[in-house]
Design a protein around this motif. Structure first.
Motif, PDB file in Angstrom:
ATOM      1  N   VAL A 225       0.840  -1.199   0.000  1.00 11.66           N
ATOM      2  CA  VAL A 225       0.000   0.000   0.000  1.00 11.66           C
ATOM      3  C   VAL A 225       0.876   1.250   0.000  1.00 11.66           C
ATOM      4  O   VAL A 225       0.674   2.181  -0.796  1.00 11.66           O
ATOM      5  CB  VAL A 225      -0.948   0.013   1.219  1.00 11.66           C
ATOM      6  CG1 VAL A 225      -1.643   1.374   1.341  1.00 11.66           C
ATOM      7  CG2 VAL A 225      -1.981  -1.100   1.104  1.00 11.66           C
TER       8      VAL A 225
ATOM      9  N   VAL B 291       0.877   3.846  -3.168  1.00 14.17           N
ATOM     10  CA  VAL B 291       0.470   5.232  -2.895  1.00 14.17           C
ATOM     11  C   VAL B 291       1.595   6.188  -3.281  1.00 14.17           C
ATOM     12  O   VAL B 291       1.363   7.233  -3.909  1.00 14.17           O
ATOM     13  CB  VAL B 291       0.096   5.412  -1.407  1.00 14.17           C
ATOM     14  CG1 VAL B 291       0.002   6.900  -1.042  1.00 14.17           C
ATOM     15  CG2 VAL B 291      -1.223   4.714  -1.097  1.00 14.17           C
TER      16      VAL B 291
ATOM     17  N   ALA C  39      -4.300   6.092   1.453  1.00  9.83           N
ATOM     18  CA  ALA C  39      -5.173   5.120   0.793  1.00  9.83           C
ATOM     19  C   ALA C  39      -6.629   5.381   1.161  1.00  9.83           C
ATOM     20  O   ALA C  39      -6.934   5.876   2.247  1.00  9.83           O
ATOM     21  CB  ALA C  39      -4.783   3.704   1.195  1.00  9.83           C
TER      22      ALA C  39
END
Length: 401
Positions: A86, A90, A122
């Motif tokens: 993540v 990102v 996120a």
């Protein structure tokens, strides 16, 4: 419009006219009195709703988008590797939808607020991944469409039922939900050990891999099979640091691996979103440097700590005996099924290398195992000796507790 084109056939009903570029406009116009109605009909068709995009056009389309216009769903977002994936995706500017349970993390200790703090940048989607329709509806509440799904899902324990629930069914649910919202590419975090599937979680992962590869119709995939993670080799650091021995099986050279850091693996997974050489590929991947046996890993750890090595070498036959006893008891006490599986998992990792398996020779090949990244196991050991295992907790996956 047709009259301005050179040497064109124009058909109207059963009649056909030929217009020459040498013919003057007014003469040609008198010969083609029905041309205007034809043009009108063409305009109606051209303004009609276009056909739905094919899988091929969708797959090609998202790769031409800018990252900020590309919707990437990440399931398993709060897991050990998922959090780093993540963060990396990102950082690259993609619009990330991170799927998490209401209570996530080891032991379900993290609620919504803690999850948001762990996954800055996120968009969060709270859902259970074990129910396909629930997941699809939850995603629809966050995003109107999906371009790419990245699955970092993995069974926490490797137990029989949990393996099939997570490594197969929940991963399949993520694929189905993503495709329902238009996804045309799926990046799967698998494991290099599925090359030799003796364990339930390996069989579950492999079944999903096979189904993913069989979709076709322009839907694309990247299957990432990493070797050992740093954290899986860090379970004995603190005990050795406190004066305990380093435990290994056999002579310490039964197996080897090219461990990779979570950050480097996350970077490789993010590469799989658009890099064309990773489309429709099974991608084994290890970290930098040579393959290391448990004996070499232990020796390295003692050098980092600055102590004389003190090893305990456990005969592999002891594990074989224990597994045999558990397999017998399972026939009488079915609730011991997972205990027997855990014994087999320990035995597998003690004797099987996390390297590319040559199907012709049946031997593991360190040279054929690709390397990626810059983080080394030695640097990891130094960090853990200095800072402890914070953020590297093994939880249910721990062997040496």
């Amino acid at each position: 419009m047709e009259l301005a084109m050179a040497a064109k056939n124009v058909k109207l009903g059963s009649s056909s006219f030929f217009v020459s570029t040498s013919e003057d406009f007014s003469s040609a116009q008198r010969r083609l009195p029905a041309l205007r109605p034809l043009t009108a009909r063409r305009m109606v068709r051209s303004s009609a709703t276009p056909d739905a995009p094919t899988e091929e056009s969708k797959a090609a389309g998202f790769r031409s988008k800018s990252p900020q216009d590309t919707n990437v769903v990440i399931v398993g977002a709060t897991g050990y590797i998922g959090k780093f994936v993540v963060k990396e995706v990102v950082k690259r500017g993609y619009n990330v939808i991170a799927v998490a349970r209401e209570k996530s993390g080891i032991g379900g200790k993290s609620g919504r607020e803690q999850t948001q703090e762990q996954l800055p940048g996120a968009n969060l989607c709270f859902s259970e991944v074990t129910d396909a329709k629930t997941l699809e509806n939850a995603l629809r509440g966050v995003t109107p469409s999906v371009d790419v799904v990245i699955s970092c899902l993995a069974s926490r324990t490797g137990g029989v039922k949990d393996s099939w629930l997570i490594d197969y069914q929940a991963t399949k649910n993520s694929l189905d939900a993503g495709r329902a919202l238009g996804a045309s590419h799926f990046v799967l975090l698998s494991a290099i050990c599925v090359q030799k599937p003796l364990l339930e979680f390996q069989k579950a992962k492999l079944k999903f891999e096979e189904e993913l590869q069989s979709i076709g119709s322009g839907f694309t995939y990247s299957i990432v099979r990493p070797t050992a993670f740093f954290k899986s080799l860090g379970g004995q650091v603190q005990s050795v640091q406190g004066g305990g021995p380093y435990v290994m099986f056999g002579d310490g050279a039964l197996s080897a691996c090219k461990p990779i850091s979570e950050a480097d693996l996350a970077s490789f997974i993010a590469d799989c979103i658009v890099e064309e050489d990773k489309i429709n590929q099974v991608l084994p991947i290890g970290g930098p440097g040579k393959a290391l046996t448990p004996l070499e890993q232990g020796t390295m750890l003692y050098e980092v700590i600055g102590k004389e090595p003190k090893f305990i070498k456990v005969p592999i036959e002891i594990m074989d005996f224990v597994i045999g006893v558990l397999d017998f008891l399972v026939k009488i006490f079915p609730n011991l099924e997972d205990s027997a599986e855990f014994g087999k998992i320990g035995r597998y990792y003690a004797a099987e290398s996390m390297l590319v398996l040559d199907p012709k020779t049946g031997q593991y090949d360190a040279d054929a195992t690709p390397s990626y990244g810059k983080d080394t196991l030695e640097d990891f050991f130094k960090k853990v000796v200095r800072d402890g295992m914070a953020g590297q907790e093994l939880g249910d996956q721990a062997v040496f507790k």
